[in-house]
Design an enzyme around this catalytic site. Structure first.
Site, PDB file in Angstrom:
ATOM      1  N   GLU A 185       3.015  -7.544   6.815  1.00 33.93           N
ATOM      2  CA  GLU A 185       4.284  -7.129   7.412  1.00 33.93           C
ATOM      3  C   GLU A 185       4.685  -5.643   7.111  1.00 33.93           C
ATOM      4  O   GLU A 185       4.274  -5.489   6.262  1.00 33.93           O
ATOM      5  CB  GLU A 185       5.007  -8.143   6.645  1.00 33.93           C
ATOM      6  N   TYR A 207      -1.300   1.909  10.427  1.00 30.73           N
ATOM      7  CA  TYR A 207      -2.061   0.625  10.571  1.00 30.73           C
ATOM      8  C   TYR A 207      -2.764   0.489  11.930  1.00 30.73           C
ATOM      9  O   TYR A 207      -3.769   0.284  12.355  1.00 30.73           O
ATOM     10  CB  TYR A 207      -1.057  -0.743  10.531  1.00 30.73           C
ATOM     11  N   ASN A 262       9.298   1.642  10.257  1.00 30.67           N
ATOM     12  CA  ASN A 262       8.435   2.506   9.362  1.00 30.67           C
ATOM     13  C   ASN A 262       7.363   3.045  10.273  1.00 30.67           C
ATOM     14  O   ASN A 262       6.418   2.557  10.303  1.00 30.67           O
ATOM     15  CB  ASN A 262       7.776   1.511   8.277  1.00 30.67           C
ATOM     16  N   ILE A 307       0.765  -1.233  -0.023  1.00 29.62           N
ATOM     17  CA  ILE A 307       0.248  -0.034   0.063  1.00 29.62           C
ATOM     18  C   ILE A 307       0.990   1.067  -0.058  1.00 29.62           C
ATOM     19  O   ILE A 307       2.001   1.157   0.862  1.00 29.62           O
ATOM     20  CB  ILE A 307      -1.008  -0.011   1.188  1.00 29.62           C
TER      21      ILE A 307
HETATM   22  C1  LIG Z   1       1.711   4.537   4.974  1.00 27.60           C
HETATM   23  C2  LIG Z   1       0.881   5.530   3.931  1.00 27.60           C
HETATM   24  C3  LIG Z   1       0.291   4.606   3.071  1.00 27.60           C
HETATM   25  C4  LIG Z   1      -0.054   6.493   4.624  1.00 27.60           C
HETATM   26  O1  LIG Z   1      -0.857   6.931   3.701  1.00 27.60           O
HETATM   27  P1  LIG Z   1      -0.957   8.812   3.994  1.00 27.60           P
HETATM   28  O2  LIG Z   1      -1.921   9.187   2.927  1.00 27.60           O
HETATM   29  O3  LIG Z   1       0.483   9.380   4.158  1.00 27.60           O
HETATM   30  O4  LIG Z   1      -1.904   8.686   5.272  1.00 27.60           O
HETATM   31  P2  LIG Z   1      -3.192   9.501   5.621  1.00 27.60           P
HETATM   32  O5  LIG Z   1      -2.918  11.112   5.518  1.00 27.60           O
HETATM   33  O6  LIG Z   1      -4.266   8.966   5.365  1.00 27.60           O
HETATM   34  O7  LIG Z   1      -2.717   9.579   7.363  1.00 27.60           O
HETATM   35  C5  LIG Z   1      -3.279   8.222   8.151  1.00 27.60           C
HETATM   36  C6  LIG Z   1      -2.671   8.019   9.243  1.00 27.60           C
HETATM   37  O8  LIG Z   1      -1.156   7.665   9.100  1.00 27.60           O
HETATM   38  C7  LIG Z   1      -0.466   8.047  10.167  1.00 27.60           C
HETATM   39  N1  LIG Z   1       0.642   9.082   9.502  1.00 27.60           N
HETATM   40  C8  LIG Z   1       0.439   9.739   8.382  1.00 27.60           C
HETATM   41  N2  LIG Z   1       1.397  10.453   8.017  1.00 27.60           N
HETATM   42  C9  LIG Z   1       2.348  10.257   9.301  1.00 27.60           C
HETATM   43  C10 LIG Z   1       3.528  10.786   9.818  1.00 27.60           C
HETATM   44  N3  LIG Z   1       4.275  11.761   8.785  1.00 27.60           N
HETATM   45  N4  LIG Z   1       4.161  10.555  11.075  1.00 27.60           N
HETATM   46  C11 LIG Z   1       3.352   9.615  11.606  1.00 27.60           C
HETATM   47  N5  LIG Z   1       2.198   9.205  11.122  1.00 27.60           N
HETATM   48  C12 LIG Z   1       1.670   9.462  10.297  1.00 27.60           C
HETATM   49  C13 LIG Z   1      -1.189   8.669  11.233  1.00 27.60           C
HETATM   50  O9  LIG Z   1      -1.796   7.724  12.065  1.00 27.60           O
HETATM   51  C14 LIG Z   1      -2.410   9.131  10.324  1.00 27.60           C
HETATM   52  O10 LIG Z   1      -3.636   9.543  11.015  1.00 27.60           O
HETATM   53  P3  LIG Z   1      -3.886  10.876  11.464  1.00 27.60           P
HETATM   54  O11 LIG Z   1      -3.667  11.773  10.368  1.00 27.60           O
HETATM   55  O12 LIG Z   1      -5.466  10.924  12.137  1.00 27.60           O
HETATM   56  O13 LIG Z   1      -2.938  11.211  12.457  1.00 27.60           O
HETATM   57  C15 LIG Z   1       2.146   6.476   3.386  1.00 27.60           C
HETATM   58  O14 LIG Z   1       2.565   7.428   3.997  1.00 27.60           O
HETATM   59  C16 LIG Z   1       3.064   5.893   2.366  1.00 27.60           C
HETATM   60  O15 LIG Z   1       2.587   5.608   1.049  1.00 27.60           O
HETATM   61  N6  LIG Z   1       4.154   5.563   2.883  1.00 27.60           N
HETATM   62  C17 LIG Z   1       5.312   4.786   2.031  1.00 27.60           C
HETATM   63  C18 LIG Z   1       4.937   3.542   1.630  1.00 27.60           C
HETATM   64  C19 LIG Z   1       4.764   2.612   2.979  1.00 27.60           C
HETATM   65  O16 LIG Z   1       5.566   2.611   4.019  1.00 27.60           O
HETATM   66  N7  LIG Z   1       3.594   1.875   2.798  1.00 27.60           N
HETATM   67  C20 LIG Z   1       3.373   0.752   3.902  1.00 27.60           C
HETATM   68  C21 LIG Z   1       4.452  -0.400   3.681  1.00 27.60           C
HETATM   69  S1  LIG Z   1       3.921  -1.672   4.673  1.00 27.60           S
END
Ligand SMILES: CC(C)(COP(=O)(O)OP(=O)(O)OC[C@H]1O[C@@H](n2cnc3c(N)ncnc32)[C@H](O)[C@@H]1OP(=O)(O)O)[C@@H](O)C(=O)NCCC(=O)NCCS
Length: 149
Positions: free
Chosen positions: A109, A121, A114, A75
């Site tokens: 996983e 999650y 991260n 994701i």
């Molecule tokens: C993980 C990922 C999919 C989350 O998507 P996103 O669009 O950035 O997340 P959202 O804006 O919807 O935020 C959802 C939640 O994620 C967490 N989150 C998002 N950005 C964060 C940051 N910079 N630091 C800590 N937590 C964070 C928070 O819990 C957040 O909820 P909140 O805003 O109510 O606090 C995205 O950051 C990503 O693509 N990361 C790189 C790829 C990756 O690591 N994928 C997972 C592999 S297992």
């Protein structure tokens, strides 16, 4: 978050070109395109979904649906669009979809380093249920996380 956003199942293998652009920017250790395409074309339980904003793919996820058990295989949201609720939107879609299918649990996983993904999650009620030692090629451990539905 813009209203002009939608989620669709990936049906066309060419979508993996756009998906790979995100994969290469979102992950320090991206998976190769061949692996995505092999999984997409040959794994009977595999499904991919794309998040579209204004006609552009800005996020995706992959799942394996094996009867009652769902595994999130990947994701990601394009780095330029992270932190704006798009990850939440994909996860809510995913959970609603597999609940409707009657699935009972979701596992995944994640690298122990991260923190962003771990927070993400946990927000979606996943719990750490195990550690897979040296799971990744660089020797890093993975947490195994699970959410019951
Ligand atoms: C993980 C990922 C999919 C989350 O998507 P996103 O669009 O950035 O997340 P959202 O804006 O919807 O935020 C959802 C939640 O994620 C967490 N989150 C998002 N950005 C964060 C940051 N910079 N630091 C800590 N937590 C964070 C928070 O819990 C957040 O909820 P909140 O805003 O109510 O606090 C995205 O950051 C990503 O693509 N990361 C790189 C790829 C990756 O690591 N994928 C997972 C592999 S297992």
């Amino acid at each position: 978050m813009s209203d002009n956003v939608s989620i669709h199942r990936v049906e066309d293998v060419n979508d993996f070109n756009a998906i790979m652009e995100i994969e290469n920017r979102a992950f320090l250790y991206p998976y190769p395109i061949d692996l995505f395409i092999y999984d997409f074309q040959h794994h009977p339980y595999s499904e991919y979904y794309k998040l579209i904003l204004d006609n552009t793919i800005i996020g995706y996820f992959g799942i394996w649906i094996i009867f009652e058990d769902v595994q999130i295989t990947t994701i990601a949201v394009h780095p330029n669009y992270q932190g704006r609720g798009y990850g939440d939107k994909m996860m809510e879609f995913l959970i609603n979809y597999v609940k409707e299918l009657g699935c009972r649990n979701i596992t995944l996983e994640v690298r122990v380093s991260n923190i962003k993904a771990l927070n993400f999650y946990k927000k979606h009620l996943f719990e750490i249920v195990g550690v897979r030692r040296r799971y990744y090629e660089n020797g890093e451990d993975a947490y195994l996380m699970k959410r019951d539905l």
